[in-house]
Enzyme design. Sequence first.
Site, PDB file in Angstrom:
ATOM      1  CD  GLU A  70      -2.531  -1.646  -0.008  1.00 32.18           C
ATOM      2  OE1 GLU A  70      -2.813  -0.781  -0.854  1.00 32.18           O
ATOM      3  OE2 GLU A  70      -2.749  -2.862  -0.196  1.00 32.18           O
ATOM      4  CE1 TYR A  88      -4.229  -7.067  -8.191  1.00 30.50           C
ATOM      5  CE2 TYR A  88      -2.859  -6.281  -6.390  1.00 30.50           C
ATOM      6  CZ  TYR A  88      -4.076  -6.324  -7.032  1.00 30.50           C
ATOM      7  OH  TYR A  88      -5.125  -5.620  -6.527  1.00 30.50           O
TER       8      TYR A  88
END
Length: 635
Positions: free
Chosen positions: A325, A410
């Site tokens: 994050e 990803y």
Amino acid sequence: MTTRILTLLMTIGVVACSPGGSTDRDPALARDHYSFANVEQFVTEHIVLDLTVDFEQQVLNGSAMLFMKRKDPDAREIVLDTRDLTIENVHFLVSDGKAWDSLPTEHTVGETDALLGTPLTIRIPDSLADTEQVTPVVEYRTSPESTALGWLPPELTAGGKHPMLYSQSQAIHARSWIPLQDTPAVRFTYLARVRTPPGLIALMSAENDPDVERDGDYYFEMPQPIPSYLMAIAAGNLHFAAIGEDTGVYAEPELLEASVSEFADTQAMFETAEAMFGPYQWGRYDLLILPPSFPYGGMENPRLSFLTPSLLAGDRSLVSVVAHELAHSWSGNLVTNQTWRDGWLNEGWTSYLEYRLMQVIYDEDRAAEENLLNYEELLLNFERIDPKYQALAPRITDLDPESGQGTIAYHKGNLFLQYLEHAYGREIFDQFITDYFSDFAFQVITTEDFVDYLDKRLLSVHHGILTREQVERWMYEPGLPADAVIPTSRNLDDAAQLAAMWSRGEVEAAELPVADWSAQATIHFINALDPDLSTEKLVEIDKALGLSDTQNAEIARTWFMQVATRRHEPAYEQMAEHLRKFGRVRLIRPIYVALAENGRDMQLARDLFDAARGTYHPIANASIGPVLEDDPDGE
Ligand SMILES: [Zn+2]
């Protein structure tokens, strides 16, 4: 949800695939097919929100004022995205140079699309036909069914005394709490005033003051322009504790101490990230620990990452999610994918930066272990996902922004960037990384913009290493290119070997060096167990490794997937408990899928889902529900 699945499966909009250089652009691919907004005619530059959090009705009500710039002089209407909003009034804010006034206008609410929501069309009054700046004001209220908003009664919070609210706007849910141009292609700054019941606090993806007076009336400013999916709000009995100089954590008081301890390395991650990727552009970096229903591991809301409490393992074994994050502060938040088809620019880059951060903050072994687990997850994705969605940036316009690619963006994106690093060496590639973030800061780009930049700044500068064609294979073709660098991990290889030996009875469970294993090694061990183990053997390994009682949510996920796949009924009660305890999609959906697919437990899966769905976020319910339908493909 049938429509969503249909959209996913239909091959409409497949664009001819031709290799080529920078001029080979299909305009249809650069357009966002998941927004109604007429961004070629108007773009939002700034938003002012005024919202009241009504926990009793489970709605936000108030207004959104959109400061928009006209790009097309002939444009006479503005189209905004909405979903489940009640529009009470629309007018324009006008100024005669001395005072502000309100100018009435007409608006129409269009037909609702199950995936996209409802377009709101606002007519520009004749007196504003020639102005460059227009400022529509929409007075509205959300619905309790808002797909972004999780409304939690007190009993679903850690403290049990106060309600809580939080949002999840990515990918296309901001429109369910703010009428706006809900596309990553448009960046804007914002101001907000939020009222809550007294004693509770509101937080946003903006400047949050850790020492704010808890009077139920809060002001926020986000001075850096962000795309709509980074709009975020939370409200509840949340308190702050510092981690380091630039970093801290908000949580319910019951979780605060455990959170500070679990995420103690955040300040070091922050400093390492700045040293590696260039300056952090957002002021503070804080974490918000949400209740278990939060549907994701984390959400990179700028200045304030939202996190699942399932990371609180007690041993910092799952904090790669924080590295992830935080890394989004560069890849995604600073340089943003223009459409969701370019999602790998956000997620692939971030997964790579996460991998690099984990190498520095922990060690190469740990990063290698996580890298190998991600690679294995990617291989599973390739088995389950239609090849036409397996390219990093498929040349199609119907890629569902939430579920179309699984985790391919990803992990395949990560491997692509590792491939570049491997080819050019770390020194050259690290310079490329900082140049890239600096050159595209606060911009939105497409995959093709990236490939052109890569060509110009790397491929053409260092001749004879990689060709554009090799790069485009990653972008536009399914699976992995034959020259991909395949991850390895000695620790995980050892764990897999022991799994095989124990399965064959060549080593006793008591002899396994479990105490030396990382959580990642345990996960790999579970995945490597022989597929035909007896119930007695499974009971034995469960007991020896404490699998059904683990405090580590990733180990639990891995184990209960095996429990469901193998129909290992002695652990069903703990599996059911796991499904009740967590609402994070990654932790629960694969177990529902395994139950639905094991041939005997569809009804059990439905019963468990019915019992738990009231505690899940709408995004989790929308993701799991179709798996349990009679015919999940909707045919
Ligand atoms: Zn991410």
